[in-house]
Write an enzyme that holds these catalytic residues in place. Structure first.
Site, PDB file in Angstrom:
ATOM      1  N   ARG A 188     -11.239   6.211  -6.929  1.00 47.32           N
ATOM      2  CA  ARG A 188     -11.708   5.725  -5.723  1.00 47.32           C
ATOM      3  C   ARG A 188     -12.819   5.901  -4.414  1.00 47.32           C
ATOM      4  O   ARG A 188     -14.585   4.916  -4.272  1.00 47.32           O
ATOM      5  CB  ARG A 188     -10.951   4.103  -5.318  1.00 47.32           C
ATOM      6  CG  ARG A 188      -9.738   5.289  -4.633  1.00 47.32           C
ATOM      7  CD  ARG A 188      -9.357   4.353  -3.496  1.00 47.32           C
ATOM      8  NE  ARG A 188      -8.100   3.548  -4.403  1.00 47.32           N
ATOM      9  CZ  ARG A 188      -7.550   2.410  -4.637  1.00 47.32           C
ATOM     10  NH1 ARG A 188      -8.079   1.776  -3.703  1.00 47.32           N
ATOM     11  NH2 ARG A 188      -6.907   2.033  -5.470  1.00 47.32           N
ATOM     12  N   GLU A 212      -0.043   1.130   2.745  1.00 46.40           N
ATOM     13  CA  GLU A 212      -0.746   2.203   2.619  1.00 46.40           C
ATOM     14  C   GLU A 212      -1.119   2.353   4.027  1.00 46.40           C
ATOM     15  O   GLU A 212      -2.196   3.961   4.030  1.00 46.40           O
ATOM     16  CB  GLU A 212      -2.154   1.223   1.977  1.00 46.40           C
ATOM     17  CG  GLU A 212      -3.396   1.082   2.830  1.00 46.40           C
ATOM     18  CD  GLU A 212      -4.610   0.476   2.240  1.00 46.40           C
ATOM     19  OE1 GLU A 212      -5.127   0.415   3.101  1.00 46.40           O
ATOM     20  OE2 GLU A 212      -4.252  -0.216   1.361  1.00 46.40           O
ATOM     21  N   SER A 230       0.567   3.063  -4.849  1.00 49.81           N
ATOM     22  CA  SER A 230       1.506   2.954  -4.056  1.00 49.81           C
ATOM     23  C   SER A 230       1.854   1.623  -3.770  1.00 49.81           C
ATOM     24  O   SER A 230       2.536   2.117  -1.986  1.00 49.81           O
ATOM     25  CB  SER A 230      -0.215   3.048  -2.743  1.00 49.81           C
ATOM     26  OG  SER A 230      -0.955   2.136  -2.948  1.00 49.81           O
ATOM     27  N   LEU A 231       1.654   1.503  -4.653  1.00 53.30           N
ATOM     28  CA  LEU A 231       2.366  -0.336  -4.513  1.00 53.30           C
ATOM     29  C   LEU A 231       3.952   0.479  -4.617  1.00 53.30           C
ATOM     30  O   LEU A 231       4.665  -0.418  -4.058  1.00 53.30           O
ATOM     31  CB  LEU A 231       2.243  -1.032  -5.990  1.00 53.30           C
ATOM     32  CG  LEU A 231       1.216  -2.089  -5.285  1.00 53.30           C
ATOM     33  CD1 LEU A 231       0.666  -3.015  -6.990  1.00 53.30           C
ATOM     34  CD2 LEU A 231       1.385  -3.036  -4.437  1.00 53.30           C
TER      35      LEU A 231
END
Length: 284
Positions: free
Chosen positions: A42, A127, A143-144
């Site tokens: 990303r 986050e 991260s969720l």
């Protein structure tokens, strides 16, 4: 990075699904930046999009999933399909206009295993927290899961803490004597817009010492104006949120100025290498 059209996030999972980033003429461009093309991490993708938009002057690039089976796309991404369809875009037949969304606080607030920060009774999860699990790139679904785990431990720990915390009920009513009702909400609206623009343009995807200093200079002017307005107005939600937003922006800029390396989403033109300038501010 996730992608956004207006205020609607297009999940990064669409790249993993096979989505290809293109210009409006259909030409893909990620191959210029990374051999993995549209499957690059990303941070690389976000900077590539930012660079392409600045080079072409276009307000966005496009994510293309039209080569994938239509029924499969609708099944995998029903909410995205319906939302885009509601604004006139059939993602099984048309490109999705996207821009990169900045993750300013990624891994910023250090917490312990109970999600506690260094401030008593203040917890952080998701986050914005620095747990050592999601790193400087906030790894999507990873991260969720982390956010769910740390939200759970934070709730359990804080519930126990609250059982032994005395809540004061003798706080006097707010005294707004000498202030006037703020009828100039346009001032707050304009200041909000300016803060968002400053953070997006100067403290967003690609940073530099020059941009960060300009952001800080402009934010300090807005801060003084807002504080003056706050002192002469009756307290309201809008102006309190603006003050908080300015404070958060200030902290992000000051910490970004201390960074002497580029890591993940935290990229600066003045220190493009990782781990080479860590004498003043070690990260992670």
């Amino acid at each position: 990075m996730d992608y956004i059209k207006g205020s609607f996030l297009i999940t990064e999972a669409m790249r993993g699904y096979g989505g290809i980033l293109r210009h409006k003429d259909g030409k893909s461009f990620m191959e210029k930046y990374d051999e993995r093309g549209s499957l690059a991490p990303r941070d690389i993708v976000a900077r590539a999009i930012d660079n392409e938009m600045k080079a072409t002057g276009e307000p966005c690039v496009y994510l293309d999933v039209t080569h994938k089976p239509a029924e499969e796309t609708r099944r995998h991404f029903p909410m995205i399909y319906e939302k885009c369809l509601s604004i006139g875009i059939d993602i099984t037949k048309e490109y999705i206009p996207v821009t990169p969304a900045a993750h300013y606080l990624c891994g910023g607030i250090k917490v312990d295993l109970n999600a506690r920060t260094s401030i008593n009774r203040l917890y952080a999860a998701g986050e914005c927290s620095c747990t050592g699990l999601h790193g400087a790139n906030r790894l999507a679904s990873n991260s969720l899961l982390e956010a769910l785990v740390y939200a759970d431990v934070a709730a359990r720990h804080s519930t126990e803490v609250m059982r032994h915390t005395e809540i004061r009920d003798d706080i006097p009513e707010w005294n707004d004597e000498g202030t006037v009702h703020n009828e100039e909400l346009i001032l707050v609206t304009q200041a909000n817009h300016e803060v968002e623009t400053i953070m997006s343009n100067y403290v967003g995807i690609v940073r530099s010492n020059l941009r960060l200093q300009r952001a800080l200079d402009r934010l300090e002017i807005i801060s003084r104006e807002t504080e003056s307005l706050y002192q002469s107005s009756r307290v309201n939600l809008a102006i309190c949120e603006l003050r908080n937003k300015i404070n958060v922006g200030y902290l992000i800029i000051k910490m970004a100025q201390k960074r002497r390396e580029s890591r993940g989403l935290h990229y600066t033109l003045d220190y493009p290498d990782r781990n080479k300038n860590l004498d003043t501010y070690p990260i992670d």
